[in-house]
Write a protein that holds these residues in place. Structure first.
Motif, PDB file in Angstrom:
ATOM      1  N   LEU A  57       0.833  -1.200   0.000  1.00  0.00           N
ATOM      2  CA  LEU A  57       0.000   0.000   0.000  1.00  0.00           C
ATOM      3  C   LEU A  57       0.870   1.252   0.000  1.00  0.00           C
ATOM      4  O   LEU A  57       1.966   1.260   0.558  1.00  0.00           O
ATOM      5  N   ASP A  58       0.360   2.319  -0.625  1.00  0.00           N
ATOM      6  CA  ASP A  58       1.039   3.606  -0.517  1.00  0.00           C
ATOM      7  C   ASP A  58       1.161   3.990   0.950  1.00  0.00           C
ATOM      8  O   ASP A  58       0.215   3.811   1.727  1.00  0.00           O
ATOM      9  N   GLU A  59       2.323   4.498   1.329  1.00  0.00           N
ATOM     10  CA  GLU A  59       2.502   5.048   2.678  1.00  0.00           C
ATOM     11  C   GLU A  59       2.066   6.503   2.620  1.00  0.00           C
ATOM     12  O   GLU A  59       2.614   7.299   1.849  1.00  0.00           O
ATOM     13  N   VAL A  60       1.043   6.861   3.379  1.00  0.00           N
ATOM     14  CA  VAL A  60       0.464   8.200   3.258  1.00  0.00           C
ATOM     15  C   VAL A  60       0.260   8.840   4.627  1.00  0.00           C
ATOM     16  O   VAL A  60       0.136   8.161   5.651  1.00  0.00           O
ATOM     17  N   ILE A  61       0.238  10.160   4.611  1.00  0.00           N
ATOM     18  CA  ILE A  61      -0.338  10.904   5.725  1.00  0.00           C
ATOM     19  C   ILE A  61      -1.818  11.006   5.385  1.00  0.00           C
ATOM     20  O   ILE A  61      -2.192  11.538   4.340  1.00  0.00           O
ATOM     21  N   ASP A  62      -2.672  10.463   6.253  1.00  0.00           N
ATOM     22  CA  ASP A  62      -4.106  10.402   5.949  1.00  0.00           C
ATOM     23  C   ASP A  62      -4.711  11.787   5.769  1.00  0.00           C
ATOM     24  O   ASP A  62      -5.519  12.010   4.871  1.00  0.00           O
ATOM     25  N   SER A  63      -4.330  12.712   6.638  1.00  0.00           N
ATOM     26  CA  SER A  63      -4.793  14.087   6.489  1.00  0.00           C
ATOM     27  C   SER A  63      -3.782  15.032   7.124  1.00  0.00           C
ATOM     28  O   SER A  63      -3.120  14.694   8.104  1.00  0.00           O
ATOM     29  N   LEU A  64      -3.656  16.198   6.537  1.00  0.00           N
ATOM     30  CA  LEU A  64      -2.727  17.220   7.020  1.00  0.00           C
ATOM     31  C   LEU A  64      -3.385  18.579   6.867  1.00  0.00           C
ATOM     32  O   LEU A  64      -3.854  18.930   5.784  1.00  0.00           O
ATOM     33  N   ASP A  65      -3.438  19.336   7.949  1.00  0.00           N
ATOM     34  CA  ASP A  65      -4.011  20.681   7.917  1.00  0.00           C
ATOM     35  C   ASP A  65      -2.931  21.717   7.605  1.00  0.00           C
ATOM     36  O   ASP A  65      -1.827  21.655   8.150  1.00  0.00           O
ATOM     37  N   PRO A 127      -7.792  29.251   1.735  1.00  0.00           N
ATOM     38  CA  PRO A 127      -8.337  30.608   1.811  1.00  0.00           C
ATOM     39  C   PRO A 127      -7.621  31.422   2.896  1.00  0.00           C
ATOM     40  O   PRO A 127      -7.129  30.870   3.883  1.00  0.00           O
ATOM     41  N   PRO A 128      -7.572  32.737   2.751  1.00  0.00           N
ATOM     42  CA  PRO A 128      -6.890  33.564   3.753  1.00  0.00           C
ATOM     43  C   PRO A 128      -7.569  33.476   5.115  1.00  0.00           C
ATOM     44  O   PRO A 128      -8.795  33.538   5.218  1.00  0.00           O
ATOM     45  N   GLY A 129      -6.757  33.260   6.154  1.00  0.00           N
ATOM     46  CA  GLY A 129      -7.283  33.205   7.512  1.00  0.00           C
ATOM     47  C   GLY A 129      -8.012  31.922   7.847  1.00  0.00           C
ATOM     48  O   GLY A 129      -8.666  31.826   8.876  1.00  0.00           O
ATOM     49  N   GLU A 130      -7.896  30.899   7.011  1.00  0.00           N
ATOM     50  CA  GLU A 130      -8.604  29.640   7.239  1.00  0.00           C
ATOM     51  C   GLU A 130      -7.636  28.457   7.214  1.00  0.00           C
ATOM     52  O   GLU A 130      -6.435  28.612   7.000  1.00  0.00           O
ATOM     53  N   THR A 131      -8.184  27.266   7.441  1.00  0.00           N
ATOM     54  CA  THR A 131      -7.401  26.032   7.407  1.00  0.00           C
ATOM     55  C   THR A 131      -7.963  25.126   6.320  1.00  0.00           C
ATOM     56  O   THR A 131      -9.176  24.978   6.195  1.00  0.00           O
ATOM     57  N   ALA A 132      -7.062  24.555   5.526  1.00  0.00           N
ATOM     58  CA  ALA A 132      -7.457  23.585   4.505  1.00  0.00           C
ATOM     59  C   ALA A 132      -6.806  22.248   4.838  1.00  0.00           C
ATOM     60  O   ALA A 132      -5.724  22.211   5.424  1.00  0.00           O
ATOM     61  N   THR A 133      -7.462  21.158   4.475  1.00  0.00           N
ATOM     62  CA  THR A 133      -6.973  19.817   4.807  1.00  0.00           C
ATOM     63  C   THR A 133      -6.631  19.035   3.551  1.00  0.00           C
ATOM     64  O   THR A 133      -7.444  18.916   2.634  1.00  0.00           O
ATOM     65  N   PHE A 134      -5.394  18.521   3.524  1.00  0.00           N
ATOM     66  CA  PHE A 134      -4.962  17.629   2.449  1.00  0.00           C
ATOM     67  C   PHE A 134      -5.284  16.201   2.875  1.00  0.00           C
ATOM     68  O   PHE A 134      -5.084  15.828   4.023  1.00  0.00           O
ATOM     69  N   LYS A 135      -5.725  15.390   1.929  1.00  0.00           N
ATOM     70  CA  LYS A 135      -6.024  13.982   2.198  1.00  0.00           C
ATOM     71  C   LYS A 135      -5.067  13.080   1.421  1.00  0.00           C
ATOM     72  O   LYS A 135      -4.752  13.348   0.264  1.00  0.00           O
ATOM     73  N   ASN A 136      -4.629  12.002   2.092  1.00  0.00           N
ATOM     74  CA  ASN A 136      -3.829  10.957   1.441  1.00  0.00           C
ATOM     75  C   ASN A 136      -2.595  11.502   0.717  1.00  0.00           C
ATOM     76  O   ASN A 136      -2.406  11.291  -0.484  1.00  0.00           O
ATOM     77  N   LEU A 137      -1.769  12.186   1.463  1.00  0.00           N
ATOM     78  CA  LEU A 137      -0.519  12.726   0.944  1.00  0.00           C
ATOM     79  C   LEU A 137       0.499  11.583   0.880  1.00  0.00           C
ATOM     80  O   LEU A 137       0.954  11.090   1.899  1.00  0.00           O
ATOM     81  N   ILE A 138       0.836  11.137  -0.328  1.00  0.00           N
ATOM     82  CA  ILE A 138       1.731   9.981  -0.481  1.00  0.00           C
ATOM     83  C   ILE A 138       3.154  10.353  -0.094  1.00  0.00           C
ATOM     84  O   ILE A 138       3.696  11.363  -0.560  1.00  0.00           O
TER      85      ILE A 138
END
Length: 196
Positions: A57-65, A127-138
Motif C-alpha cells: 500500500l502507498d505510505e500516506v499521511i491520511d490528512s494534514l491541515d 483561503p486567507p485566515g482559514e485552514t485547509a486539509t490535504f487527504k492521502n498525501l503519499i
C-alpha cells in the motif's frame, strides 16, 4: 500511534509528536503566512497481510491541515485590503538516511529511489485566515515497496530509517508570489503483519 509487534511494524514519527500539531516551517506570502498543522497517520508497512494475502500500500499521511494567517500591521489591520488565497499545486519528499547501517542504502536500486525523492501533485487552495486539509498525501508509493523495499526492509534490524523533509509548493493567487512550506518527519520502514 498504534502499538505494533516487535518483529513487524512501520512507524512514522512526526518530530512534533505522533498525531500532534505541526512542526512545519511556514511560507510567508505578500498577505498571508502558511504553516502546517494537525495531521493523522496510520502505518501501512513495507507490506502488510490481509486475508492471508501480502499487500503493498502507498505510505500516506491520511490528512494534514495547512493554516493560513493573515499578516497584520501594528494596528491589527491586514497589510493588504484583499488578503489572497494560496494555491498549493505540488509537493516533494526528500529523504536522508537516519542510520549509518541502513540496509536499503547498501543496494543501488533501493538507494536511488530515496536519493531522487518523491514528487506529488496536490491542487488545493487555502483561503486567507482559514485552514485547509490535504487527504492521502503519499510519502512512499507502493511501487517502491513492491520493487525494492520488500528485498531489503522487512524487519527493524534492517534499519531502513529516514529523515524526510516534505516541501509543499504554493503560489499566492493575487500577487503570484511563490513560497515553499517545509516540515520534517522520520520514517522507519519494515513489514507489518496486519493491514490497517
Amino acid at each position: 500511534m498504534k502499538s505494533l509487534s516487535p518483529i513487524f511494524g512501520l512507524a512514522i514519527l512526526i518530530l512534533a509528536g505522533c498525531g500532534g500539531g505541526g512542526s512545519g516551517i511556514g511560507g510567508v506570502y505578500g498577505s498571508v503566512v502558511l504553516t502546517s498543522g494537525e495531521y493523522q497517520y496510520t502505518p501501512r508497512g513495507t507490506y502488510c497481510i490481509q486475508n492471508d494475502q501480502y499487500r503493498f500500500l502507498d505510505e500516506v499521511i491520511d490528512s494534514l491541515d495547512i493554516r493560513s494567517e493573515v499578516i497584520k500591521n501594528v494596528s491589527g489591520q491586514p497589510v493588504t485590503q484583499n488578503p489572497s488565497p494560496v494555491y498549493i499545486d505540488s509537493y516533494r519528499v526528500l529523504f536522508f538516511s537516519a542510520t549509518s547501517n541502513n540496509n536499503c542504502e547498501r543496494y543501488q536500486d533501493c538507494r536511488t529511489l530515496f536519493a531522487n525523492g518523491y514528487n506529488g501533485s496536490l491542487g488545493l487552495t487555502v483561503p486567507p485566515g482559514e485552514t485547509a486539509t490535504f487527504k492521502n498525501l503519499i510519502l512512499v508509493p507502493a511501487s517502491w515497496k513492491l520493487n525494492a523495499l520488500v528485498n531489503y526492509c522487512l524487519t527493524p534490524s534492517d534499519n531502513c530509517d529516514y529523515n524526510a523533509v516534505i516541501e509543499l509548493h504554493g503560489r499566492e493567487i493575487y500577487s503570484g508570489k511563490t513560497q515553499t512550506i517545509r516540515f520534517n518527519l522520520r520514517l522507519s520502514l519494515y513489514a507489518i503483519n496486519q493491514c490497517p
